[in-house]
Scaffold this active site. Sequence first.
Site, PDB file in Angstrom:
ATOM      1  N   HIS A 112      12.785  -0.734  -2.413  1.00 53.89           N
ATOM      2  CA  HIS A 112      11.725  -0.683  -3.431  1.00 53.89           C
ATOM      3  C   HIS A 112      12.212  -0.918  -4.859  1.00 53.89           C
ATOM      4  O   HIS A 112      11.739  -0.271  -5.803  1.00 53.89           O
ATOM      5  CB  HIS A 112      10.999   0.657  -3.342  1.00 53.89           C
ATOM      6  N   HIS A 182       1.588   0.515  -3.768  1.00 53.16           N
ATOM      7  CA  HIS A 182       1.950   1.605  -2.846  1.00 53.16           C
ATOM      8  C   HIS A 182       0.958   2.772  -2.902  1.00 53.16           C
ATOM      9  O   HIS A 182       1.357   3.935  -2.875  1.00 53.16           O
ATOM     10  CB  HIS A 182       3.359   2.093  -3.167  1.00 53.16           C
ATOM     11  N   GLU A 319       0.605  -1.424   2.761  1.00 50.10           N
ATOM     12  CA  GLU A 319       1.290  -2.208   1.747  1.00 50.10           C
ATOM     13  C   GLU A 319       1.355  -3.683   2.164  1.00 50.10           C
ATOM     14  O   GLU A 319       2.086  -4.040   3.084  1.00 50.10           O
ATOM     15  CB  GLU A 319       2.702  -1.671   1.540  1.00 50.10           C
TER      16      GLU A 319
END
Length: 354
Positions: A112, A182, A319
């Site tokens: 991420h 997210h 996502e």
Amino acid sequence: MDTSSGTVVRAEEFGTLADGAVVHRWTLERDGTRVRVLTYGGIVQSVEVPDRDGVRAKVALGLPDPAGYEAFPGPYMGALVGRYANRIGGACFELDGRTHRLTRNEGRNHVHGGARGFDKRVWRAREVAGGVELSLVSEDGEEGFPGRLTVSAAYTLDEGGALRIAYRATTDAPTVLNLTNHTYWNLAGVGPASVTEAGTDAEGGGAGSGDALGQVLRIAAGRITPVDGESLPTGEFLPVDGTRFDFREPKALGPGYDHNFVLDGPGADGSGAGPAAELYDPGSGRFLTVTTTEPGLQLYTADHFDGRPFGPCAGIALETQHFPDSPNRPGFPSTVLRPGEEFVSTTVYGFGVR
């Protein structure tokens, strides 16, 4: 305030970060949907939509102030994730014969965007028709990624109250890029919050909510990319037939998912937006549809939430993105972005009742 597009748009100061940086909050409202977006992390702080009786409630997990998001960065609640959403194995990849070593922030791997990814940046904001556009520049070498990247994300409300997130990016050197949002969804409605280290949630909503399990999910995907013990893809494509990953027909969602689904729709080959998923809560009648130009959808049931500030499975993340570890998997759709090209990606979250 802009109403010409049909969307009411308002901006306000929302507080400051520990380093003194000012965070603003933008509120978008149209056709029964109210969305709040922060300049910190591009975070979708809250989404409010009505149930079948017309009662509006929050359906996205959020926190009440910037300090809450700084205290609990790990869940990436509502955040815009980049440069690379999901995992890159060994925190490195090779591009054009050169090895690039990234920040390791999940064991030996990169996840991420690293220690200070896009979710921890304060974005510039400007009003656009129907909403707000956030933008930033990620300098060459940030978290190990090559190229100076200029990126924007426009959050707007379409007719009917659907939330559209449109991403664009360019680079001055070859790089890799994978962006997602997210948000964790709980269509039963986000209930009153308990007092946590982040405080009492008067605006964000969710710490006292029940779990989202049992809500009915459909995913337009006939395959997944199976993972190993580090949650990295093996490189295979596994048909969902006869497995617990088969959501081609709607079924109640259980725990234990953190997997990438290979979408069947037009977005799978980059030819345009296609259906990705639908989530439905029988109790409230609310449903959420997800349409995207992306080839994959990561389903995460948040089993690892420990009550600070949310309990296990308090929300469901859907996502839209390219596949995990694509820079190291030549058989996956490419995430390479080169000078002279423009990265363009759109995901639309629609809301309704039945």
